[in-house]
Design a protein around this motif. Sequence first.
Motif, mmCIF file in Angstrom:
data_model
loop_
_atom_site.group_PDB
_atom_site.id
_atom_site.type_symbol
_atom_site.label_atom_id
_atom_site.label_comp_id
_atom_site.label_asym_id
_atom_site.label_seq_id
_atom_site.Cartn_x
_atom_site.Cartn_y
_atom_site.Cartn_z
ATOM 1 N N LYS A 90 63.847 7.977 47.388
ATOM 2 C CA LYS A 90 64.739 8.907 48.231
ATOM 3 C C LYS A 90 65.833 7.513 49.808
ATOM 4 O O LYS A 90 66.577 8.038 50.070
ATOM 5 C CB LYS A 90 63.643 10.038 49.316
ATOM 6 N N SER A 91 64.877 6.818 49.725
ATOM 7 C CA SER A 91 65.370 5.806 50.379
ATOM 8 C C SER A 91 66.113 4.544 50.062
ATOM 9 O O SER A 91 65.930 3.461 50.682
ATOM 10 C CB SER A 91 64.570 6.041 51.625
ATOM 11 N N TRP A 110 74.127 8.171 47.547
ATOM 12 C CA TRP A 110 74.712 8.212 48.544
ATOM 13 C C TRP A 110 75.338 10.209 48.098
ATOM 14 O O TRP A 110 76.095 9.892 47.021
ATOM 15 C CB TRP A 110 76.012 7.468 49.505
ATOM 16 N N LYS A 111 75.103 11.454 49.007
ATOM 17 C CA LYS A 111 75.026 12.562 48.812
ATOM 18 C C LYS A 111 76.159 12.697 49.678
ATOM 19 O O LYS A 111 75.700 12.667 50.607
ATOM 20 C CB LYS A 111 73.777 13.133 49.516
ATOM 21 N N TRP A 120 77.670 13.196 55.232
ATOM 22 C CA TRP A 120 77.260 12.598 54.452
ATOM 23 C C TRP A 120 75.494 12.588 54.610
ATOM 24 O O TRP A 120 75.366 12.929 55.581
ATOM 25 C CB TRP A 120 77.162 11.003 54.934
ATOM 26 N N VAL A 121 74.261 13.344 53.981
ATOM 27 C CA VAL A 121 73.569 13.543 53.945
ATOM 28 C C VAL A 121 72.908 12.193 54.702
ATOM 29 O O VAL A 121 72.846 11.042 54.446
ATOM 30 C CB VAL A 121 72.755 14.006 52.058
ATOM 31 N N GLU A 122 72.100 12.482 55.991
ATOM 32 C CA GLU A 122 71.003 11.357 56.104
ATOM 33 C C GLU A 122 69.375 11.368 55.748
ATOM 34 O O GLU A 122 68.774 12.649 55.842
ATOM 35 C CB GLU A 122 71.498 11.189 58.024
ATOM 36 N N ASN A 123 68.760 10.469 55.429
ATOM 37 C CA ASN A 123 66.879 10.515 55.509
ATOM 38 C C ASN A 123 66.536 11.151 56.612
ATOM 39 O O ASN A 123 67.031 10.569 57.733
ATOM 40 C CB ASN A 123 66.884 9.726 55.261
ATOM 41 N N SER A 124 65.709 12.361 56.224
ATOM 42 C CA SER A 124 64.847 12.898 57.240
ATOM 43 C C SER A 124 63.820 11.966 57.120
ATOM 44 O O SER A 124 63.029 11.279 55.988
ATOM 45 C CB SER A 124 65.289 14.072 57.202
ATOM 46 N N SER A 134 79.941 4.626 49.864
ATOM 47 C CA SER A 134 79.666 5.596 51.508
ATOM 48 C C SER A 134 80.448 5.659 52.182
ATOM 49 O O SER A 134 81.885 5.163 52.198
ATOM 50 C CB SER A 134 78.155 5.794 51.484
ATOM 51 N N PRO A 149 72.388 3.422 55.039
ATOM 52 C CA PRO A 149 70.826 4.085 54.179
ATOM 53 C C PRO A 149 70.665 5.148 53.353
ATOM 54 O O PRO A 149 72.245 5.854 52.802
ATOM 55 C CB PRO A 149 70.068 4.506 55.107
ATOM 56 N N THR A 209 70.602 7.553 50.173
ATOM 57 C CA THR A 209 70.006 8.456 49.979
ATOM 58 C C THR A 209 69.813 9.277 48.050
ATOM 59 O O THR A 209 70.631 10.642 48.687
ATOM 60 C CB THR A 209 70.720 10.342 51.132
#
Lengths: 141, 141, 85, 85
Positions: B120-121, B126-127, B137-141, C10, C81, C83
Amino acid sequence: MLNKIIVAVQKSDFDLNSELETLKLKTEKAGAVVIFVGKVRDLDDDNLRYLEIESFEDLAKSQIKEICDDAANKWDLEFILVKHRFGRLKINDNIVLVITSSKHRKNAYEASAFIMEYLKSNVPFWKKEVADKTQKWVENS
Amino acid sequence: MLNKIIVAVQKSDFDLNSELETLKLKTEKAGAVVIFVGKVRDLDDDNLRYLEIESFEDLAKSQIKEICDDAANKWDLEFILVKHRFGRLKINDNIVLVITSSKHRKNAYEASAFIMEYLKSNVPFWKKEVADKTQKWVENS
Amino acid sequence: MGKVKLKYFSRIRETIGKTSELVEIKSTNIQDLIEELQAMGEQYSVLKGRDFAIYSAVDQNIVTDVKTSIEGATEIAFFPPMTGG
Amino acid sequence: MGKVKLKYFSRIRETIGKTSELVEIKSTNIQDLIEELQAMGEQYSVLKGRDFAIYSAVDQNIVTDVKTSIEGATEIAFFPPMTGG
């Protein structure tokens, strides 16, 4: 939720790809899928010829359904499938398939481990290992 | 152990049945197989058109290998496979496949969750979610 | 220092507008390099990490300390970061 | 009580030598039933659970308390600890 529980006690094998397709038809909201496959493993100190799994079919099916309902109440799940085989199986043959799916992976992992834990000792299946030198009913460890 | 680690970073999809066959060819001692599939899920508040996954391919592959080695040192495993896709994916398309196999299921479950946590991290993917109303862009939760 | 290949991923790639470029640099660590790149245009301010954490990889080794030496490096990547999964 | 169908599984099935049988019984709970069955032959002593725990299912409900009533039951199963999964 309840219409997304699938349970089977069967002689025939299962197909991972088609089960994953079934799951995908039923939910587009689940990002995590945990699939547990239990398969026949060779013995450490003897050569396994086959594993014979005996079952009390109807009761096994209702016991599995009950645990799936419990899991559905405990975790936020989008899909649960449990298929357990019986009959004579060889090394590497599949025994049990548990699929749990959820939006976030933690729920799917926990529910899968919970269902497997329960299957080990609360569902009427009995395994007999028939090997070259020995033949014995498996005892729960 | 190390020859039983398979890692890939790829555009193409993966096939659960054939991966399970590969695993079975490599080990007859494993009774437990935990398969994690991460797939594209629809958004809660918008309609996802597609997910674009960018990757730093070589580095991603070496980072995944490293985590597999870590897992192999931490748990008694018979087999580890990680395949991660990149490119443009639609709802329900597979993103990542993690397979861990062990004699006893606890190791396979724990190693699977550990690898996913790390993926995950710590692996360069990158999504980007492209939906009807938004694109982000998806951020890590 | 000489020429190094810079790679962007990204959001950084989108802001800078390139996936990579070959640049002649003088800096010997990441922090100085980011400062040095500011002369190349306003878009490079994304590397200062005001909106999100900036990761870098020196010859494909992810580094977290901006004081990490980049002497002798041939490729330096910058990215937000990760993902995955 | 009347006639009930008794079912045996795994080691119990092997010892008793049958998968099931229809038996006229008088007992009203599991414990008494096991005692009553002893008259049918030595092999029924397996139900006393000296070598392993004995589980029973009354009309497909698994019961753990041997004092559980079996009045009105049509099927009673006996089996050793389950080993699924």
